[in-house]
Scaffold this motif. Sequence first.
Motif, PDB file in Angstrom:
ATOM      1  N   TYR B 213       0.836  -1.216   0.000  1.00  0.00           N
ATOM      2  CA  TYR B 213       0.000   0.000   0.000  1.00  0.00           C
ATOM      3  C   TYR B 213       0.865   1.259   0.000  1.00  0.00           C
ATOM      4  CZ  TYR B 213       0.581   0.848   5.090  1.00  0.00           C
ATOM      5  OH  TYR B 213       1.081   1.136   6.336  1.00  0.00           O
ATOM      6  N   ARG B 214       2.051   1.163   0.604  1.00  0.00           N
ATOM      7  CA  ARG B 214       2.940   2.329   0.603  1.00  0.00           C
ATOM      8  C   ARG B 214       3.544   2.562  -0.792  1.00  0.00           C
ATOM      9  NH1 ARG B 214       5.968   2.738   6.479  1.00  0.00           N
ATOM     10  NH2 ARG B 214       4.052   3.140   7.632  1.00  0.00           N
ATOM     11  N   LEU B 215       3.857   1.485  -1.467  1.00  0.00           N
ATOM     12  CA  LEU B 215       4.367   1.636  -2.833  1.00  0.00           C
ATOM     13  C   LEU B 215       3.285   2.239  -3.728  1.00  0.00           C
ATOM     14  CD1 LEU B 215       6.388  -1.689  -3.162  1.00  0.00           C
ATOM     15  CD2 LEU B 215       7.322   0.630  -3.130  1.00  0.00           C
ATOM     16  N   GLU B 216       2.057   1.799  -3.522  1.00  0.00           N
ATOM     17  CA  GLU B 216       0.951   2.353  -4.311  1.00  0.00           C
ATOM     18  C   GLU B 216       0.796   3.852  -4.034  1.00  0.00           C
ATOM     19  OE1 GLU B 216      -1.208   2.084  -7.345  1.00  0.00           O
ATOM     20  OE2 GLU B 216      -0.191   0.275  -6.598  1.00  0.00           O
ATOM     21  N   PHE B 217       0.944   4.211  -2.755  1.00  0.00           N
ATOM     22  CA  PHE B 217       0.874   5.624  -2.359  1.00  0.00           C
ATOM     23  C   PHE B 217       1.993   6.412  -3.033  1.00  0.00           C
ATOM     24  CE2 PHE B 217       1.343   9.279   0.426  1.00  0.00           C
ATOM     25  CZ  PHE B 217       0.050   9.561   0.845  1.00  0.00           C
ATOM     26  N   ALA B 218       3.200   5.839  -3.031  1.00  0.00           N
ATOM     27  CA  ALA B 218       4.360   6.529  -3.632  1.00  0.00           C
ATOM     28  C   ALA B 218       4.154   6.752  -5.123  1.00  0.00           C
ATOM     29  CB  ALA B 218       5.624   5.704  -3.396  1.00  0.00           C
ATOM     30  N   ARG B 219       3.495   5.798  -5.752  1.00  0.00           N
ATOM     31  CA  ARG B 219       3.293   5.887  -7.197  1.00  0.00           C
ATOM     32  C   ARG B 219       2.539   7.168  -7.577  1.00  0.00           C
ATOM     33  NH1 ARG B 219       3.144   1.408 -10.416  1.00  0.00           N
ATOM     34  NH2 ARG B 219       2.466   0.060  -8.729  1.00  0.00           N
ATOM     35  N   THR B 220       1.577   7.558  -6.739  1.00  0.00           N
ATOM     36  CA  THR B 220       0.794   8.746  -7.077  1.00  0.00           C
ATOM     37  C   THR B 220       1.266   9.993  -6.324  1.00  0.00           C
ATOM     38  OG1 THR B 220      -0.794   8.030  -5.405  1.00  0.00           O
ATOM     39  CG2 THR B 220      -1.291   7.475  -7.685  1.00  0.00           C
ATOM     40  N   TYR B 221       1.693   9.839  -5.066  1.00  0.00           N
ATOM     41  CA  TYR B 221       2.030  11.020  -4.262  1.00  0.00           C
ATOM     42  C   TYR B 221       3.334  11.668  -4.721  1.00  0.00           C
ATOM     43  CZ  TYR B 221       3.073  13.974  -0.205  1.00  0.00           C
ATOM     44  OH  TYR B 221       3.380  15.040   0.598  1.00  0.00           O
ATOM     45  N   CYS B 222       4.329  10.842  -5.052  1.00  0.00           N
ATOM     46  CA  CYS B 222       5.663  11.423  -5.317  1.00  0.00           C
ATOM     47  C   CYS B 222       5.749  12.207  -6.632  1.00  0.00           C
ATOM     48  CB  CYS B 222       6.713  10.345  -5.217  1.00  0.00           C
ATOM     49  SG  CYS B 222       6.768   9.584  -3.578  1.00  0.00           S
ATOM     50  N   PRO B 223       5.378  11.757  -7.775  1.00  0.00           N
ATOM     51  CA  PRO B 223       5.092  10.379  -8.194  1.00  0.00           C
ATOM     52  C   PRO B 223       6.411   9.676  -8.533  1.00  0.00           C
ATOM     53  CG  PRO B 223       4.730  11.897 -10.009  1.00  0.00           C
ATOM     54  CD  PRO B 223       5.191  12.729  -8.855  1.00  0.00           C
ATOM     55  N   ALA B 224       6.406   8.344  -8.463  1.00  0.00           N
ATOM     56  CA  ALA B 224       7.663   7.618  -8.673  1.00  0.00           C
ATOM     57  C   ALA B 224       7.401   6.244  -9.273  1.00  0.00           C
ATOM     58  CB  ALA B 224       8.380   7.463  -7.337  1.00  0.00           C
ATOM     59  N   GLU B 225       8.434   5.713  -9.914  1.00  0.00           N
ATOM     60  CA  GLU B 225       8.433   4.288 -10.267  1.00  0.00           C
ATOM     61  C   GLU B 225       8.583   3.531  -8.961  1.00  0.00           C
ATOM     62  OE1 GLU B 225      11.393   2.825 -13.161  1.00  0.00           O
ATOM     63  OE2 GLU B 225      11.598   4.938 -13.727  1.00  0.00           O
ATOM     64  N   VAL B 226       7.837   2.476  -8.768  1.00  0.00           N
ATOM     65  CA  VAL B 226       7.942   1.757  -7.494  1.00  0.00           C
ATOM     66  C   VAL B 226       8.206   0.279  -7.734  1.00  0.00           C
ATOM     67  CG1 VAL B 226       6.442   3.411  -6.313  1.00  0.00           C
ATOM     68  CG2 VAL B 226       5.440   1.356  -7.327  1.00  0.00           C
ATOM     69  N   TYR B 227       9.005  -0.310  -6.857  1.00  0.00           N
ATOM     70  CA  TYR B 227       9.301  -1.741  -6.955  1.00  0.00           C
ATOM     71  C   TYR B 227       9.293  -2.368  -5.565  1.00  0.00           C
ATOM     72  CZ  TYR B 227      10.760  -0.433 -11.626  1.00  0.00           C
ATOM     73  OH  TYR B 227      10.770   0.071 -12.903  1.00  0.00           O
ATOM     74  N   ASP B 228       8.705  -3.558  -5.507  1.00  0.00           N
ATOM     75  CA  ASP B 228       8.673  -4.345  -4.276  1.00  0.00           C
ATOM     76  C   ASP B 228       9.922  -5.230  -4.270  1.00  0.00           C
ATOM     77  OD1 ASP B 228       8.239  -6.276  -2.317  1.00  0.00           O
ATOM     78  OD2 ASP B 228       6.082  -6.415  -2.710  1.00  0.00           O
ATOM     79  N   PHE B 229      10.787  -5.038  -3.281  1.00  0.00           N
ATOM     80  CA  PHE B 229      12.066  -5.766  -3.335  1.00  0.00           C
ATOM     81  C   PHE B 229      11.910  -7.277  -3.190  1.00  0.00           C
ATOM     82  CE2 PHE B 229      12.174  -4.407   1.278  1.00  0.00           C
ATOM     83  CZ  PHE B 229      12.219  -5.664   1.864  1.00  0.00           C
ATOM     84  N   ARG B 230      10.726  -7.712  -2.764  1.00  0.00           N
ATOM     85  CA  ARG B 230      10.508  -9.162  -2.669  1.00  0.00           C
ATOM     86  C   ARG B 230      10.253  -9.780  -4.046  1.00  0.00           C
ATOM     87  NH1 ARG B 230       5.538  -8.917   1.304  1.00  0.00           N
ATOM     88  NH2 ARG B 230       4.977  -7.632  -0.493  1.00  0.00           N
ATOM     89  N   GLU B 231       9.982  -8.915  -5.016  1.00  0.00           N
ATOM     90  CA  GLU B 231       9.596  -9.436  -6.328  1.00  0.00           C
ATOM     91  C   GLU B 231      10.635  -9.204  -7.414  1.00  0.00           C
ATOM     92  OE1 GLU B 231       5.916  -7.485  -7.113  1.00  0.00           O
ATOM     93  OE2 GLU B 231       4.835  -8.527  -5.498  1.00  0.00           O
TER      94      GLU B 231
END
Lengths: 179, 381
Positions: B213-231
């Motif tokens: 949910y934080r990555l999703e937030f970053a995608r729109t708030y920053c905005p930024a490319e986001v990546y989950d390090f587990r994936e």
Amino acid sequence: MTQSDKANAAASEAPSVAYPSIDPATVVGWGVDADPKNDPTWPIRDRSGDDGARADWTPPSAQVAGVEILQSVEYGRRPAVVGESTPPAGLSGMVRRAAFRFSEGQWGHWLLLMGADRLNTVEGLLQDFRRGRMPNPLFEMGFVKHERRHEAALATAAVVGVAVAGLVLLNRRRHHLSL
Amino acid sequence: MLAMDYRGPRRVRIEHKPMPVIQHPRDAVVRVTRSCICGSDLHLYHGMVPDTRVGMTFGHEFCGVVEEVGPDVQNLKRGDRVLVPFNIACGQCHFCKQGLFGNCHESNAQATAVGGIFGYSHTAGGYDGGQAEYVRVPYADFGPTLIPDWMDPDDAVLLTDVVPTGYQAAEMGGIQKGDTVVVFGAGPVGLMAARCAWLFGAGRVIVIDHVEYRLEFARTYCPAEVYDFREIGDPVVFLKKITEIGADVCIDAVGADASGNAWHTLFGKKLKFEAGNATPLAWAINSVKKGGVVSIVGVYGPTGNMIPIGNVVNKGVTIRANQASVKRLLPRLIDHVQAGRIDPKGLITHRVPLEDVAEAYHLFSSKLDGCIKPVLIPNAE
């Protein structure tokens, strides 16, 4: 004089170091490559008002502390203002005083403080019991809201009560069987 | 008055405590109207910061109304609305004169490395903090800043730490136009660092975390490319692939409470043999390009961490770090808020009565209910 005061006094009485005195102007090539633009600290550190003075600023007036303040041995004098929250006390306080005999660069300082923190947690529980207050972990760990804290305390007390009663019964049974 | 009360790792409660008083001529007492829980408060909450004493009140992000001033405080009066920087700074020592207000030498008797910080253990001076109805503010003639009439208190309270820390993280990166910036951590500071990277001219901003949910937030708030390090497998290899030669700037906005490496979690967080888990810092050093810059604003303990310092040397990496110097940055940041370039209150997800402080810590620590930034409100109706 408290133990921490003694440690601070010992630190301030440490023999001063005699620095070799070398006049930079006598060193061949001194400053020929100096470049003010080579400042990796900019803009975090503003050197524009740097008058070359180091530790001779006029200190603010000193707060008169109403509680024991532990002080890093790395200070020549106590900073002007201090926090007076939760002064050292009890067994954890003794360990904290011992920790402040070490400098901040020594692991012993920090490990003793971490140990004191753990002791302090137990002291906090004992303090609650002394004041007739039942620890309420469900509330303190945030599992229940403020307005339901009394129910959480009752639930905790009930669980602890049942557990203690169970242990007593178990012990009696074992005692009975061993006879 | 009511105040948060630390009882041990993961245990806090609300207590009645004595009202703070003026203890120095430059003190003020402030009635708190907003107080945040900071990600770095969680390091205290988890028992990771040495000399965190039972009975202390946390809270270094707060704003409020001046209730009383000491005789030497001439620039404030009762009733003024103020935001209070988390640094306790005298304004006149060698370090304050150079703008290093996080390194004041006149506010922390217990340690020389850092200046005093409200409610942040005795390692930061032993001051009770602002998660309370009232708080003592030392050097009130220097630190507190009047809140402009037009400013929302929710914006003001975030200008005491989160915004300046995120901004300084980007500033220390020395970002040049077009640079690729990687931010490790999508907590409030990481989000603000990523947002501010654009202000410095970044050409590409990437945020790495593992909380969806934080990555999703970053995608729109920053905005930024986001990546989950587990994936993405090995994050360093992945980042080198998508940036070709490594990032120009990497920002560690996580600090001691990081995840991502079982070894460091065990030795750093559980056994405390290291000053927390420095996995994001290791990733930052290893994924920045040769000659790049690593900026650290994540908070670590004062002992040591295992990081690849040999790679710092071999790659010619510049490392920059400090606690944010809030007072230095405030004029610029107030401009940014007024101009709508940054939206601090957009980070707030939870407004919680002070009485429910234990629940708020649990919510934030366990990342429940989409929590990004909780704000405590004393005397909430």
